[in-house]
Design an enzyme around this catalytic site. Structure first.
Site, PDB file in Angstrom:
ATOM      1  N   SER A 135      98.388  22.518  75.827  1.00 48.62           N
ATOM      2  CA  SER A 135      99.506  23.345  77.382  1.00 48.62           C
ATOM      3  C   SER A 135     100.441  22.049  77.094  1.00 48.62           C
ATOM      4  CB  SER A 135      98.800  22.452  78.507  1.00 48.62           C
ATOM      5  OG  SER A 135      99.252  22.334  79.090  1.00 48.62           O
TER       6      SER A 135
ATOM      7  N   TYR B 182      94.181  15.122  82.783  1.00 52.01           N
ATOM      8  CA  TYR B 182      93.854  16.410  81.846  1.00 52.01           C
ATOM      9  C   TYR B 182      95.224  17.118  80.708  1.00 52.01           C
ATOM     10  CZ  TYR B 182      95.264  21.005  81.116  1.00 52.01           C
ATOM     11  OH  TYR B 182      95.810  22.821  81.197  1.00 52.01           O
TER      12      TYR B 182
ATOM     13  N   LYS C 197      93.760  17.268  76.675  1.00 50.42           N
ATOM     14  CA  LYS C 197      94.410  18.009  75.484  1.00 50.42           C
ATOM     15  C   LYS C 197      94.712  17.369  74.371  1.00 50.42           C
ATOM     16  CE  LYS C 197      93.317  21.433  77.698  1.00 50.42           C
ATOM     17  NZ  LYS C 197      92.621  22.773  77.633  1.00 50.42           N
TER      18      LYS C 197
HETATM   19  C1  UD1 Z   1     100.448  22.547  86.626  1.00 50.39           C
HETATM   20  C2  UD1 Z   1     100.152  21.958  85.887  1.00 50.39           C
HETATM   21  C3  UD1 Z   1     100.238  21.181  84.687  1.00 50.39           C
HETATM   22  C4  UD1 Z   1      98.994  22.507  84.214  1.00 50.39           C
HETATM   23  C5  UD1 Z   1      99.899  23.943  84.810  1.00 50.39           C
HETATM   24  C6  UD1 Z   1      98.330  24.769  84.633  1.00 50.39           C
HETATM   25  C7  UD1 Z   1     100.849  19.780  87.630  1.00 50.39           C
HETATM   26  C8  UD1 Z   1     102.006  18.611  88.281  1.00 50.39           C
HETATM   27  N1  UD1 Z   1     101.010  20.458  86.533  1.00 50.39           N
HETATM   28  O1  UD1 Z   1     102.122  22.910  86.286  1.00 50.39           O
HETATM   29  O2  UD1 Z   1      99.458  19.855  83.576  1.00 50.39           O
HETATM   30  O3  UD1 Z   1      99.707  22.642  82.459  1.00 50.39           O
HETATM   31  O4  UD1 Z   1      99.832  23.698  86.283  1.00 50.39           O
HETATM   32  O5  UD1 Z   1      98.788  26.388  84.431  1.00 50.39           O
HETATM   33  O6  UD1 Z   1      99.716  19.678  88.589  1.00 50.39           O
HETATM   34  N2  UD1 Z   1     104.894  25.234  93.161  1.00 50.39           N
HETATM   35  C9  UD1 Z   1     104.900  25.609  94.674  1.00 50.39           C
HETATM   36  N3  UD1 Z   1     104.407  25.568  95.568  1.00 50.39           N
HETATM   37  C10 UD1 Z   1     102.640  25.681  95.469  1.00 50.39           C
HETATM   38  C11 UD1 Z   1     102.472  25.408  94.250  1.00 50.39           C
HETATM   39  C12 UD1 Z   1     103.592  24.918  93.086  1.00 50.39           C
HETATM   40  O7  UD1 Z   1     106.187  24.518  95.390  1.00 50.39           O
HETATM   41  O8  UD1 Z   1     101.318  25.912  95.920  1.00 50.39           O
HETATM   42  C13 UD1 Z   1     105.872  24.957  92.514  1.00 50.39           C
HETATM   43  C14 UD1 Z   1     105.317  23.203  91.449  1.00 50.39           C
HETATM   44  O9  UD1 Z   1     106.403  22.197  92.107  1.00 50.39           O
HETATM   45  C15 UD1 Z   1     106.164  23.830  90.251  1.00 50.39           C
HETATM   46  C16 UD1 Z   1     105.768  25.503  89.921  1.00 50.39           C
HETATM   47  O10 UD1 Z   1     105.549  26.162  91.476  1.00 50.39           O
HETATM   48  O11 UD1 Z   1     108.038  23.764  89.931  1.00 50.39           O
HETATM   49  C17 UD1 Z   1     105.151  25.768  89.411  1.00 50.39           C
HETATM   50  O12 UD1 Z   1     103.631  25.006  89.832  1.00 50.39           O
HETATM   51  P1  UD1 Z   1     102.081  25.136  88.659  1.00 50.39           P
HETATM   52  O13 UD1 Z   1     101.450  26.754  89.034  1.00 50.39           O
HETATM   53  O14 UD1 Z   1     101.241  24.157  88.908  1.00 50.39           O
HETATM   54  O15 UD1 Z   1     102.437  24.788  87.414  1.00 50.39           O
HETATM   55  P2  UD1 Z   1     103.100  23.334  86.958  1.00 50.39           P
HETATM   56  O16 UD1 Z   1     103.325  22.255  88.051  1.00 50.39           O
HETATM   57  O17 UD1 Z   1     103.837  23.927  85.908  1.00 50.39           O
END
Ligand code: UD1
Length: 337
Positions: free
Chosen positions: A124, A148, A152
């Protein structure tokens, strides 16, 4: 080729098994079905017009893995099986290290016993932690920020050391950016249990009316609109990258790490708007505080994947949203009926 796929009934694994079968490979799915529906192998067969063999095996059960691999005699293994929720990993680090790290060790020992040394591992982009530069090249420092991510990186290290000790080893650690979407047939996709952790499944559940609104985690990041920017990649493109990595392990020995992303980023609000367009439904949202541990921007430098794998992502944001929406609509119909 004969290819064994751990976690082959899971989200990314199932899409990859479809591609393997369509390319004419013989596939053995090894899955505990702890986080996959029992009918996924039948759905895969429905799409591909071919069946994979299936064994219910836990990734930490070395005797069962050894039996499976010595019986099937795969030429290569694709290793997807593992736990993947960051929040859960912080609460249950020992369980994450047991399944992700010890499970991978058991797999490699079973591969040794079966005389198989070609491996593609689901790593990842989380191994980079908070990046110094974007887009992120594979040479970037590795400093994961949670159990996590550590799990990895530890497995990558084990595979690297295995490659040093045994010249027969040919392995690729694929560093995924943000996989989204589903197979265009709407037969397989991501089916999170409980509240989705990741953005796209959450947005899809809001659009379909299962949740009232999206919480956007912060709009004060140093990005064009203040919300987090990520490199989203269609899961079918990601699946195809595994076939290219499999080919690479046939051409070259040693162990290499390769990013799998598009190099193009979208903000949370851009994702919301694209999903509204694809679904024709509103996605109400509310800005709340930042999520602890989140970073502003994560983007792949995709040049090594283009050079080494001869692969690049082909599906655009519209396809990602459309396929996620068709899958979510199918799930909603299934749950209500
Ligand atoms: C997250 C994990 C990462 C993992 C990946 C797997 C964290 C901090 N990071 O990454 O380690 O490898 O998932 O796919 O958990 N967002 C919102 N509202 C939500 C959900 C997400 O605003 O309800 C935003 C987040 O702040 C981010 C973006 O959407 O800016 C993407 O979020 P997400 O899909 O969770 O992925 P990552 O944070 O990149």
């Amino acid at each position: 080729m004969r290819v064994a796929v751990t976690g082959g009934a899971g989200y990314i694994g199932s899409h990859t098994v479809v591609c393997l079968l369509e390319a004419g490979h013989e596939v053995l799915i090894l899955d505990s079905f702890a986080n996959a529906a029992p009918d996924v192998p039948d759905r895969i067969a429905g799409i591909a017009g071919q069946s994979a063999q299936v064994m219910r095996v836990d990734i930490t059960d070395r005797p069962a893995l050894t039996d499976a691999l010595t019986g099937f005699r795969p030429e290569a293994v694709l290793h997807f099986a593992g736990l993947k929720a960051v929040g859960e990993a912080v609460e249950m680090p020992l369980e994450y290290y047991r399944v992700n790290v010890a499970g991978s060790l058991e797999l490699m020992r079973a591969m040794e016993a079966a005389g198989c040394h070609r491996l593609v591992f689901s790593s990842s982009a989380t191994v980079y932690g908070d990046p110094d530069v974007v887009p992120i090249p594979e040479t970037h420092a590795l400093r994961p920020t949670n159990p996590y991510g550590h799990s990895k990186r530890m497995v990558e290290q084990v595979i690297e050391d295995w490659g040093v000790a045994n010249p027969a080893v040919a392995a690729v650690n694929l560093r995924y950016f943000n996989p989204v979407g589903a197979h265009g047939s709407a037969q397989i996709g991501e089916a999170p249990q409980g509240v989705p952790n990741n953005l796209m499944p959450y947005v899809a559940q809001v659009a379909v009316g299962e949740r009232p609104h999206l919480s956007v985690f912060g709009d004060d990041y140093d990005t064009p609109d203040g919300t987090g920017v990520r490199d989203y990649i269609h899961v079918v493109d990601l699946a195809q990258a595994h076939l290219a990595a499999l080919d690479l392990t046939g051409r070259e020995g040693g162990v290499q790490a390769i990013n799998v992303g598009t190099g193009r980023g979208y903000s949370v609000l851009e994702m919301v708007r694209a999903f509204e367009t694809a679904s024709g439904r509103p996605v109400p949202y509310e800005i709340i505080a930042r999520r602890p541990g989140d970073i502003a921007t994560s983007l792949a430098d995709p040049s090594l994947s283009a050079a080494r794998l001869g692969w690049k992502a082909e599906r655009d944001l519209e396809a990602m949203c459309r396929d996620a929406w068709v899958w979510q609509s199918y799930l909603a119909g299934k749950n209500s009926g």
